[in-house]
Design a protein around this motif. Sequence first.
Motif, mmCIF file in Angstrom:
data_model
loop_
_atom_site.group_PDB
_atom_site.id
_atom_site.type_symbol
_atom_site.label_atom_id
_atom_site.label_comp_id
_atom_site.label_asym_id
_atom_site.label_seq_id
_atom_site.Cartn_x
_atom_site.Cartn_y
_atom_site.Cartn_z
ATOM 1 N N ARG A 184 0.832 -1.212 0.000
ATOM 2 C CA ARG A 184 0.000 0.000 0.000
ATOM 3 C C ARG A 184 0.865 1.259 0.000
ATOM 4 O O ARG A 184 0.569 2.226 -0.716
ATOM 5 C CB ARG A 184 -0.921 -0.031 1.218
ATOM 6 N N ALA A 185 1.935 1.267 0.771
ATOM 7 C CA ALA A 185 2.824 2.427 0.810
ATOM 8 C C ALA A 185 3.430 2.688 -0.566
ATOM 9 O O ALA A 185 3.468 3.836 -1.029
ATOM 10 C CB ALA A 185 3.918 2.220 1.855
ATOM 11 N N LEU A 186 3.888 1.636 -1.217
ATOM 12 C CA LEU A 186 4.459 1.796 -2.558
ATOM 13 C C LEU A 186 3.416 2.287 -3.556
ATOM 14 O O LEU A 186 3.677 3.201 -4.353
ATOM 15 C CB LEU A 186 5.059 0.467 -3.039
ATOM 16 N N ILE A 187 2.234 1.706 -3.520
ATOM 17 C CA ILE A 187 1.186 2.083 -4.474
ATOM 18 C C ILE A 187 0.719 3.518 -4.225
ATOM 19 O O ILE A 187 0.502 4.283 -5.171
ATOM 20 C CB ILE A 187 0.011 1.082 -4.412
ATOM 21 N N ASP A 188 0.568 3.907 -2.966
ATOM 22 C CA ASP A 188 0.162 5.285 -2.668
ATOM 23 C C ASP A 188 1.206 6.286 -3.153
ATOM 24 O O ASP A 188 0.864 7.319 -3.735
ATOM 25 C CB ASP A 188 -0.079 5.473 -1.164
ATOM 26 N N GLU A 189 2.495 5.974 -2.928
ATOM 27 C CA GLU A 189 3.556 6.868 -3.410
ATOM 28 C C GLU A 189 3.585 6.901 -4.929
ATOM 29 O O GLU A 189 3.777 7.967 -5.535
ATOM 30 C CB GLU A 189 4.913 6.421 -2.865
ATOM 31 N N LEU A 190 3.382 5.753 -5.561
ATOM 32 C CA LEU A 190 3.326 5.696 -7.020
ATOM 33 C C LEU A 190 2.257 6.634 -7.558
ATOM 34 O O LEU A 190 2.506 7.436 -8.457
ATOM 35 C CB LEU A 190 3.039 4.266 -7.487
ATOM 36 N N HIS A 191 1.058 6.544 -7.010
ATOM 37 C CA HIS A 191 -0.058 7.327 -7.540
ATOM 38 C C HIS A 191 0.081 8.816 -7.244
ATOM 39 O O HIS A 191 -0.337 9.641 -8.058
ATOM 40 C CB HIS A 191 -1.387 6.738 -7.082
ATOM 41 N N ALA A 192 0.685 9.158 -6.142
ATOM 42 C CA ALA A 192 0.955 10.579 -5.873
ATOM 43 C C ALA A 192 1.917 11.129 -6.921
ATOM 44 O O ALA A 192 1.717 12.228 -7.456
ATOM 45 C CB ALA A 192 1.521 10.750 -4.463
ATOM 46 N N GLU A 193 2.951 10.359 -7.244
ATOM 47 C CA GLU A 193 3.920 10.805 -8.254
ATOM 48 C C GLU A 193 3.312 10.782 -9.653
ATOM 49 O O GLU A 193 3.559 11.690 -10.451
ATOM 50 C CB GLU A 193 5.194 9.958 -8.198
ATOM 51 N N LEU A 194 2.506 9.772 -9.969
ATOM 52 C CA LEU A 194 1.818 9.757 -11.266
ATOM 53 C C LEU A 194 0.958 11.004 -11.442
ATOM 54 O O LEU A 194 0.919 11.592 -12.521
ATOM 55 C CB LEU A 194 0.939 8.511 -11.406
ATOM 56 N N ALA A 195 0.269 11.407 -10.384
ATOM 57 C CA ALA A 195 -0.557 12.612 -10.450
ATOM 58 C C ALA A 195 0.305 13.836 -10.752
ATOM 59 O O ALA A 195 -0.066 14.670 -11.595
ATOM 60 C CB ALA A 195 -1.324 12.806 -9.141
ATOM 61 N N ARG A 196 1.465 13.930 -10.107
ATOM 62 C CA ARG A 196 2.367 15.057 -10.376
ATOM 63 C C ARG A 196 2.889 15.034 -11.811
ATOM 64 O O ARG A 196 3.188 16.069 -12.379
ATOM 65 C CB ARG A 196 3.539 15.040 -9.394
ATOM 66 N N ARG A 197 2.968 13.861 -12.386
ATOM 67 C CA ARG A 197 3.505 13.709 -13.745
ATOM 68 C C ARG A 197 2.425 13.733 -14.825
ATOM 69 O O ARG A 197 2.683 13.351 -15.964
ATOM 70 C CB ARG A 197 4.291 12.408 -13.850
ATOM 71 N N ILE A 256 8.856 5.234 -11.842
ATOM 72 C CA ILE A 256 8.591 5.602 -10.446
ATOM 73 C C ILE A 256 8.903 4.437 -9.513
ATOM 74 O O ILE A 256 9.483 4.631 -8.435
ATOM 75 C CB ILE A 256 7.134 6.095 -10.282
ATOM 76 N N PHE A 257 8.544 3.206 -9.917
ATOM 77 C CA PHE A 257 8.875 2.057 -9.083
ATOM 78 C C PHE A 257 10.383 1.914 -8.902
ATOM 79 O O PHE A 257 10.841 1.508 -7.834
ATOM 80 C CB PHE A 257 8.281 0.762 -9.646
ATOM 81 N N GLU A 258 11.154 2.254 -9.910
ATOM 82 C CA GLU A 258 12.623 2.236 -9.770
ATOM 83 C C GLU A 258 13.057 3.235 -8.695
ATOM 84 O O GLU A 258 13.920 2.935 -7.866
ATOM 85 C CB GLU A 258 13.307 2.558 -11.101
ATOM 86 N N ILE A 259 12.457 4.419 -8.706
ATOM 87 C CA ILE A 259 12.779 5.447 -7.711
ATOM 88 C C ILE A 259 12.382 4.967 -6.314
ATOM 89 O O ILE A 259 13.147 5.112 -5.349
ATOM 90 C CB ILE A 259 12.073 6.775 -8.055
ATOM 91 N N LEU A 260 11.205 4.371 -6.200
ATOM 92 C CA LEU A 260 10.725 3.899 -4.902
ATOM 93 C C LEU A 260 11.589 2.764 -4.371
ATOM 94 O O LEU A 260 11.903 2.732 -3.177
ATOM 95 C CB LEU A 260 9.262 3.460 -4.996
ATOM 96 N N ARG A 261 12.010 1.862 -5.247
ATOM 97 C CA ARG A 261 12.900 0.783 -4.814
ATOM 98 C C ARG A 261 14.223 1.368 -4.329
ATOM 99 O O ARG A 261 14.774 0.939 -3.311
ATOM 100 C CB ARG A 261 13.140 -0.212 -5.944
ATOM 101 N N THR A 262 14.726 2.380 -5.031
ATOM 102 C CA THR A 262 15.965 3.044 -4.627
ATOM 103 C C THR A 262 15.817 3.663 -3.238
ATOM 104 O O THR A 262 16.751 3.612 -2.422
ATOM 105 C CB THR A 262 16.369 4.117 -5.664
ATOM 106 N N ARG A 263 14.653 4.213 -2.940
ATOM 107 C CA ARG A 263 14.408 4.770 -1.598
ATOM 108 C C ARG A 263 14.430 3.673 -0.537
ATOM 109 O O ARG A 263 14.956 3.877 0.558
ATOM 110 C CB ARG A 263 13.069 5.504 -1.567
ATOM 111 N N TRP A 264 13.846 2.520 -0.857
ATOM 112 C CA TRP A 264 13.881 1.404 0.092
ATOM 113 C C TRP A 264 15.320 0.964 0.315
ATOM 114 O O TRP A 264 15.716 0.676 1.449
ATOM 115 C CB TRP A 264 13.029 0.239 -0.421
#
Length: 155
Positions: free
Chosen positions: A16-29, A109-117
């Motif tokens: 859920r954390a990954l998906i929520d961050e994904l969608h927030a960034e998708l909205a910005r993009r 975005i998933f690449e960016i999120l994985r990098t954050r993890w």
Amino acid sequence: MAEAYELPLLLFAGFRALIDELHAELARRGHPDVRPAYGFAMQAIGPRGASASEIGRRLGVSKQAAGKTVDRLAALGYVERVDDPADARRKLIRLTPRGIDSLTQSAEIFEILRTRWVAKLGAGRVETIESSLRAVVPGPNYPVDVPGWFGILAG
């Protein structure tokens, strides 16, 4: 020691954390209307397109529920209905350039999120999580039937 019930909750919370961050960034993009269920539907459509029945089966929902999701995605400009070259009696649902862009952006975005993890946990721990999950998740394919499994698109 953790309680056994925590494992599925922690896995879901991480998802859920990954998906929520994904969608927030998708909205910005430029993709503010994409919802998690739409992402699964676009994955079910795939690069070659699919019929509404095929999409429903892949999502684990009825053809009617899949059709409603396709209608919404079409209204948002993410998919289009075209004649199926293999069968003139049916329509094929295909991703539009906007739909392809949203999936391409999602992968980035998933690449960016994985990098954050990795930055928080370390590369070794993230790789251990991934390899451990691969060991217990059945099959080589990732399911896209989450909407049906959760009853999100039930119809």
